[in-house]
Design an enzyme around this catalytic site. Structure first.
Site, mmCIF file in Angstrom:
data_model
loop_
_atom_site.group_PDB
_atom_site.id
_atom_site.type_symbol
_atom_site.label_atom_id
_atom_site.label_comp_id
_atom_site.label_asym_id
_atom_site.label_seq_id
_atom_site.Cartn_x
_atom_site.Cartn_y
_atom_site.Cartn_z
ATOM 1 N N TYR A 110 -11.767 14.057 -5.558
ATOM 2 C CA TYR A 110 -11.038 13.099 -6.023
ATOM 3 C C TYR A 110 -9.690 14.241 -7.405
ATOM 4 O O TYR A 110 -8.906 13.941 -7.482
ATOM 5 C CB TYR A 110 -11.651 12.265 -7.265
ATOM 6 N N ASP B 76 0.349 -1.077 0.195
ATOM 7 C CA ASP B 76 0.024 -0.063 0.126
ATOM 8 C C ASP B 76 0.899 0.965 0.338
ATOM 9 O O ASP B 76 2.238 1.618 0.450
ATOM 10 C CB ASP B 76 -0.567 0.084 1.218
ATOM 11 N N ARG C 72 -18.431 12.282 -25.335
ATOM 12 C CA ARG C 72 -16.700 13.320 -24.647
ATOM 13 C C ARG C 72 -15.459 12.698 -24.626
ATOM 14 O O ARG C 72 -15.036 13.698 -24.997
ATOM 15 C CB ARG C 72 -17.559 13.406 -23.231
#
Ligand code: NAI
Ligand code: 15L
Length: 269
Positions: free
Chosen positions: A138, A49, A176
């Site tokens: 984010y 991690d 898009r």
């Protein structure tokens, strides 16, 4: 700076990491792989991690450069974004500083400027210096990553190219994306340019193919030596027949961040 050879690829198990594992070795890179998830078929990959500082420090030891893709790639609760993207990116830069790594390519995102309206046809393309308008926690974490990269350049001399990636997938899947798509091949070209260009300090670039319907200016990316080869236009007829043209009165279409702008916020913490 000698051309980097050994490169740490974080996020190697993810979508973009998998594409780049396939494409970057052809440029002569030896990739060292890092992800919290196992990387299929890669027994030497480091499974750890971004919160594990010792593992990160061992992972960056001896590499010439880092491509930092690991993290949460969509909106999530603030606490999750804080751990993976904000603290995780800080941990990565600290490991780079401690181990003397001098070049990072940071996977930033178009969601740093998600609330920006797309240019109308014929208008000036969105410049790289436009005011940041993150559309999510984010996007905010990617804005933080860009500022962190600037700090580590000014204070510690670690160079970074922050790539505000549009959408890098095998093919565009929405109207898009005709504007923001970066083909995997162009992604590899841009990462290679970002790894090898001289004297980048901290440079922020938009990351897309040379799309007919492009929304942003690629000149800063081109200044690194990036020469995009692809254009999403070959997918336009099919996608427009299926979904219709973008409607500027639809809030999702009226901002470059697309549905990130209109999706409900993720609460609670
Ligand atoms: P992804 O979600 O497929 O891959 C992200 C990888 O990071 C996963 O393999 C995951 O296990 C790993 N990861 C997440 N948290 C971690 C942690 N705490 N420690 C270690 N590893 C961790 O995302 P994708 O599409 O491959 O994107 C890669 C990067 O590029 C992300 O940072 C994303 O924000 C950025 N980006 C991608 C775009 C795209 O079009 N694919 C567009 C803009 C930005
Ligand atoms: C991103 O930043 C995401 O990581 C990716 O999954 C796509 O959603 C992309 O932006 C996009 O805007 O299409």
């Amino acid at each position: 700076m000698p051309a980097p050879r050994t490169v740490l690829l974080t996020g190697a198990a993810g979508g973009l990491g998998t594409l780049m594992r396939g494409l970057l070795p052809a440029y002569g890179y030896e990739l060292r792989l890092f992800d919290v998830a196992p990387v299929q078929g890669e027994p030497d990959a480091i499974t750890a991690d971004l919160g594990d500082r010792e593992a990160l420090r061992a992972a960056v030891r001896g590499v010439d450069a880092i491509i930092h893709l690991a993290g949460i790639s969509l909106e999530a609760s603030f606490d999750k974004i804080l751990r993976a993207n904000i603290e995780g990116t800080y941990n990565l830069y600290e490991a780079a500083r401690e181990e003397g790594v001098r070049r990072v390519v940071f996977a930033s995102s178009n969601h740093v400027i998600g609330y920006t309206p797309p240019p109308a046809p014929g208008d000036v393309l969105i410049p790289i210096g436009i005011t940041r308008r993150p559309d999510t926690f984010y996007g905010l974490s990617k804005s933080f990553g860009e500022d962190l990269a600037q700090l580590y350049w000014d204070r510690h001399g670690i160079e970074t190219v922050s790539v505000r990636i549009g959408s890098c997938f095998a093919r565009p899947s929405s109207v898009r994306m005709l504007s923001v798509w970066m083909s995997p091949g162009d992604g590899a070209r841009l990462f290679h340019a970002a790894l090898t260009a001289e004297g980048v300090g901290h440079t922020v670039v938009h990351g897309s193919s040379d799309n007919t319907r492009l929304w942003w200016d690629l000149s800063t990316a081109r200044s690194l030596g990036y020469e995009p080869q692809d254009d999403s236009e070959s997918y336009a007829a099919e996608l427009i027949a299926e979904h219709g043209e973008l409607d500027p009165d639809n809030p999702e279409h009226a901002h470059v961040g697309g549905h990130f702008v209109t999706d409900p916020p993720i609460w609670p913490r």
